[in-house]
Design a protein around this motif. Structure first.
Motif, PDB file in Angstrom:
ATOM      1  N   ARG A 344      29.107  47.194  32.624  1.00  0.00           N
ATOM      2  CA  ARG A 344      30.063  46.642  31.668  1.00  0.00           C
ATOM      3  C   ARG A 344      31.325  46.143  32.386  1.00  0.00           C
ATOM      4  NH1 ARG A 344      29.512  50.505  28.462  1.00  0.00           N
ATOM      5  NH2 ARG A 344      31.483  51.615  28.696  1.00  0.00           N
ATOM      6  N   ALA A 345      31.769  46.878  33.389  1.00  0.00           N
ATOM      7  CA  ALA A 345      32.915  46.422  34.181  1.00  0.00           C
ATOM      8  C   ALA A 345      32.563  45.150  34.942  1.00  0.00           C
ATOM      9  CB  ALA A 345      33.351  47.530  35.151  1.00  0.00           C
ATOM     10  N   ASP A 346      31.337  45.091  35.443  1.00  0.00           N
ATOM     11  CA  ASP A 346      30.888  43.898  36.173  1.00  0.00           C
ATOM     12  C   ASP A 346      30.795  42.687  35.250  1.00  0.00           C
ATOM     13  OD1 ASP A 346      29.961  42.752  38.672  1.00  0.00           O
ATOM     14  OD2 ASP A 346      27.982  42.641  37.741  1.00  0.00           O
ATOM     15  N   ASP A 347      30.326  42.899  34.014  1.00  0.00           N
ATOM     16  CA  ASP A 347      30.267  41.805  33.034  1.00  0.00           C
ATOM     17  C   ASP A 347      31.673  41.295  32.710  1.00  0.00           C
ATOM     18  OD1 ASP A 347      27.534  42.064  32.943  1.00  0.00           O
ATOM     19  OD2 ASP A 347      27.516  43.281  31.111  1.00  0.00           O
ATOM     20  N   ALA A 348      32.622  42.228  32.598  1.00  0.00           N
ATOM     21  CA  ALA A 348      33.998  41.833  32.314  1.00  0.00           C
ATOM     22  C   ALA A 348      34.591  41.058  33.488  1.00  0.00           C
ATOM     23  CB  ALA A 348      34.842  43.078  32.023  1.00  0.00           C
ATOM     24  N   LEU A 349      34.260  41.454  34.709  1.00  0.00           N
ATOM     25  CA  LEU A 349      34.725  40.734  35.899  1.00  0.00           C
ATOM     26  C   LEU A 349      34.141  39.321  35.929  1.00  0.00           C
ATOM     27  CD1 LEU A 349      36.105  40.510  38.658  1.00  0.00           C
ATOM     28  CD2 LEU A 349      34.078  41.622  39.674  1.00  0.00           C
ATOM     29  N   TYR A 350      32.871  39.219  35.611  1.00  0.00           N
ATOM     30  CA  TYR A 350      32.221  37.889  35.587  1.00  0.00           C
ATOM     31  C   TYR A 350      32.921  36.983  34.582  1.00  0.00           C
ATOM     32  CZ  TYR A 350      28.589  34.353  35.040  1.00  0.00           C
ATOM     33  OH  TYR A 350      27.905  33.154  34.985  1.00  0.00           O
ATOM     34  N   GLU A 351      33.262  37.535  33.433  1.00  0.00           N
ATOM     35  CA  GLU A 351      33.970  36.747  32.414  1.00  0.00           C
ATOM     36  C   GLU A 351      35.341  36.300  32.915  1.00  0.00           C
ATOM     37  OE1 GLU A 351      35.948  37.465  28.023  1.00  0.00           O
ATOM     38  OE2 GLU A 351      34.115  38.571  28.524  1.00  0.00           O
ATOM     39  N   ALA A 352      36.045  37.188  33.629  1.00  0.00           N
ATOM     40  CA  ALA A 352      37.363  36.834  34.164  1.00  0.00           C
ATOM     41  C   ALA A 352      37.266  35.710  35.176  1.00  0.00           C
ATOM     42  CB  ALA A 352      38.002  38.073  34.798  1.00  0.00           C
ATOM     43  N   LYS A 353      36.241  35.744  36.001  1.00  0.00           N
ATOM     44  CA  LYS A 353      36.071  34.706  37.016  1.00  0.00           C
ATOM     45  C   LYS A 353      35.619  33.382  36.393  1.00  0.00           C
ATOM     46  CE  LYS A 353      33.900  36.141  40.781  1.00  0.00           C
ATOM     47  NZ  LYS A 353      32.904  36.859  41.617  1.00  0.00           N
ATOM     48  N   GLU A 354      34.820  33.465  35.355  1.00  0.00           N
ATOM     49  CA  GLU A 354      34.295  32.251  34.724  1.00  0.00           C
ATOM     50  C   GLU A 354      35.315  31.580  33.812  1.00  0.00           C
ATOM     51  OE1 GLU A 354      31.136  30.634  34.981  1.00  0.00           O
ATOM     52  OE2 GLU A 354      31.268  31.834  36.829  1.00  0.00           O
ATOM     53  N   THR A 355      36.331  32.293  33.424  1.00  0.00           N
ATOM     54  CA  THR A 355      37.299  31.721  32.474  1.00  0.00           C
ATOM     55  C   THR A 355      38.667  31.471  33.117  1.00  0.00           C
ATOM     56  OG1 THR A 355      37.839  33.970  31.724  1.00  0.00           O
ATOM     57  CG2 THR A 355      36.190  32.729  30.449  1.00  0.00           C
ATOM     58  N   GLY A 356      38.638  31.236  34.433  1.00  0.00           N
ATOM     59  CA  GLY A 356      39.876  30.784  35.071  1.00  0.00           C
ATOM     60  C   GLY A 356      40.402  31.622  36.220  1.00  0.00           C
ATOM     61  N   ARG A 357      39.855  32.825  36.440  1.00  0.00           N
ATOM     62  CA  ARG A 357      40.318  33.712  37.512  1.00  0.00           C
ATOM     63  C   ARG A 357      41.774  34.150  37.291  1.00  0.00           C
ATOM     64  NH1 ARG A 357      36.357  33.426  41.647  1.00  0.00           N
ATOM     65  NH2 ARG A 357      35.051  31.552  41.471  1.00  0.00           N
ATOM     66  N   ASN A 358      42.253  35.006  38.184  1.00  0.00           N
ATOM     67  CA  ASN A 358      43.611  35.558  38.119  1.00  0.00           C
ATOM     68  C   ASN A 358      43.911  36.079  36.711  1.00  0.00           C
ATOM     69  OD1 ASN A 358      46.216  36.280  38.895  1.00  0.00           O
ATOM     70  ND2 ASN A 358      47.086  34.264  38.457  1.00  0.00           N
ATOM     71  N   LYS A 359      42.975  36.899  36.203  1.00  0.00           N
ATOM     72  CA  LYS A 359      43.168  37.431  34.870  1.00  0.00           C
ATOM     73  C   LYS A 359      42.401  38.741  34.724  1.00  0.00           C
ATOM     74  CE  LYS A 359      41.264  35.076  31.548  1.00  0.00           C
ATOM     75  NZ  LYS A 359      40.795  33.950  30.713  1.00  0.00           N
ATOM     76  N   VAL A 360      42.705  39.425  33.634  1.00  0.00           N
ATOM     77  CA  VAL A 360      42.008  40.682  33.306  1.00  0.00           C
ATOM     78  C   VAL A 360      41.177  40.465  32.062  1.00  0.00           C
ATOM     79  CG1 VAL A 360      42.318  43.075  32.566  1.00  0.00           C
ATOM     80  CG2 VAL A 360      43.843  42.109  34.305  1.00  0.00           C
ATOM     81  N   CYS A 361      39.904  40.840  32.122  1.00  0.00           N
ATOM     82  CA  CYS A 361      39.050  40.827  30.943  1.00  0.00           C
ATOM     83  C   CYS A 361      38.542  42.240  30.686  1.00  0.00           C
ATOM     84  CB  CYS A 361      37.870  39.869  31.127  1.00  0.00           C
ATOM     85  SG  CYS A 361      38.318  38.126  30.964  1.00  0.00           S
ATOM     86  N   PHE A 362      38.512  42.613  29.430  1.00  0.00           N
ATOM     87  CA  PHE A 362      38.098  43.970  29.046  1.00  0.00           C
ATOM     88  C   PHE A 362      36.863  43.910  28.163  1.00  0.00           C
ATOM     89  CE2 PHE A 362      37.988  47.507  26.100  1.00  0.00           C
ATOM     90  CZ  PHE A 362      38.192  48.605  26.932  1.00  0.00           C
TER      91      PHE A 362
END
Length: 364
Positions: A344-362
């Motif tokens: 789940r943490a890895d999925d959230a990281l993938y979302e952060a990278k795919e939606t612009g980077r330099n961000k936090v996704c939960f």
């Protein structure tokens, strides 16, 4: 001064390290205690049979019972407790008292004999046994052996009241036994300490990332399952952050791998300064890091992740300038396994990278 003496000759001044050393000694001593006490009980039975039936020593029935039954049975009891791995404090207490009881029974039995000199050697062996092969820790072995020494000096003094020369010889050999026993015990203790330190160093090499000095994935494999089970038991949640340095490949391609290593070291130091004492930092692999936060709510973990992201983004790195980080965050639930939590943490990281980077996704 006292700390250096303790470190050199006894345990460790660091309480946590000393506690680990004690537990380690417990673990390695159990088998030794089991076999040594079994052998000791058998030897007592053999010697008692020889004394009573071969040498025809005149000892009353109570004392025969003590030497032939009580002492061996006490030794067998300790051996059985070691075999069953009972609480070590109980086992160590029983072992500590064994030489005490044996020396008192020795005094009771042989103070009733017309001649005593043939049985002095049992006390010498008792002292040496206590200090070197019993399995007792150093401090307890010394105290127990000193009790044997005192008992072994008091009643022969009464027995040898009119035989001053014999008593002096007895005292000399008691003292020599104690001296050699203590020296042997110290040397054995130091050998154990050296072995323990080397094992700690090997464990550290196996669980610490060589480049950054933070925990590696092997350490994660031992910590995360334990903490996840504990959080479920106490109805708590733990937070997991998975961090990835944005465009790190460009650093290696442009500035070389040595510069890339310097960046990873600098980022790991920033993360170490940012986490709480109760948190765990791991190098997940490559340019990825993981942080496990105990007793963290959704709000806590998101706020913490944003703080880390902001801190890294304003950190100027040698030769590289400024870098950013993408973070995937999650918290545990009562149905989680280690794999599902990390996924789940890895999925959230993938979302952060795919939606612009330099961000936090939960992801919950």
């Amino acid at each position: 001064m006292l700390k250096s003496i303790k470190d050199k000759y006894f345990g460790f001044s660091n309480e946590e390290k000393n506690h680990q050393f004690i537990l380690w000694q417990h673990e390695i001593s159990v088998k030794q205690i089991q076999y040594i006490l079994l052998l000791t009980g058998i030897i007592y039975i053999i010697i008692s049979i020889i004394n009573i039936f071969v040498l025809n020593i005149n000892i009353n029935n109570l004392l025969i019972f003590l030497q032939l039954i009580v002492i061996p049975c006490y030794a067998f009891l300790i051996s059985y407790c070691a075999y069953k791995k009972v609480n070590f404090k109980i086992l160590e207490t029983l072992l500590f008292l064994a030489p005490v009881f044996a020396s008192l029974l020795h005094a009771l039995i042989f103070s009733n004999l017309d001649t005593y000199s043939s049985y002095q050697t049992e006390l010498y062996l008792m002292i040496f046994w206590t200090l070197t092969i019993s399995g007792l820790r150093l401090n307890k072995a010394i105290i127990s052996a000193l009790f044997v020494f005192i008992v072994g000096e008091v009643y022969p003094y009464i027995f040898y009241e009119k035989q001053q020369t014999s008593f002096i010889l007895h005292t000399m050999w008691m003292s020599v036994s104690l001296l050699f026993g203590v020296v042997g015990a110290f040397l054995l203790h130091q050998t154990k300490k050296d072995t323990f330190i080397k094992e700690l160093e090997l464990q550290e090499l196996a669980t610490i990332d060589k480049l950054t000095g933070v925990n590696n994935r092997s350490k994660l494999d031992s910590i995360l399952p334990h903490e996840l089970n504990k959080s479920k038991k106490y109805n708590q949640t733990i937070g997991v952050l998975l961090l990835d340095l944005d465009h790190f490949k460009e650093v290696n391609d442009t500035h070389g791998h040595l510069t890339g290593d310097e960046v990873l070291i600098a980022i790991s130091k920033t993360l170490q300064k940012s986490i709480r004492s109760s948190d765990f930092l791991f190098r997940w692999g490559g340019e990825e890091f993981m942080i496990v936060c105990l007793e963290a709510s959704q709000t806590d973990i998101i706020t913490f992740a944003e703080q880390i992201r902001a801190e890294i983004s304003k950190q100027e790195l040698n030769h590289v300038g400024y870098k950013t980080v993408s973070i995937g965050a999650t918290i545990s639930n009562n149905t989680d396994s280690v794999d599902s939590l990390i996924q789940r943490a890895d999925d959230a990281l993938y979302e952060a990278k795919e939606t612009g980077r330099n961000k936090v996704c939960f992801k919950l």
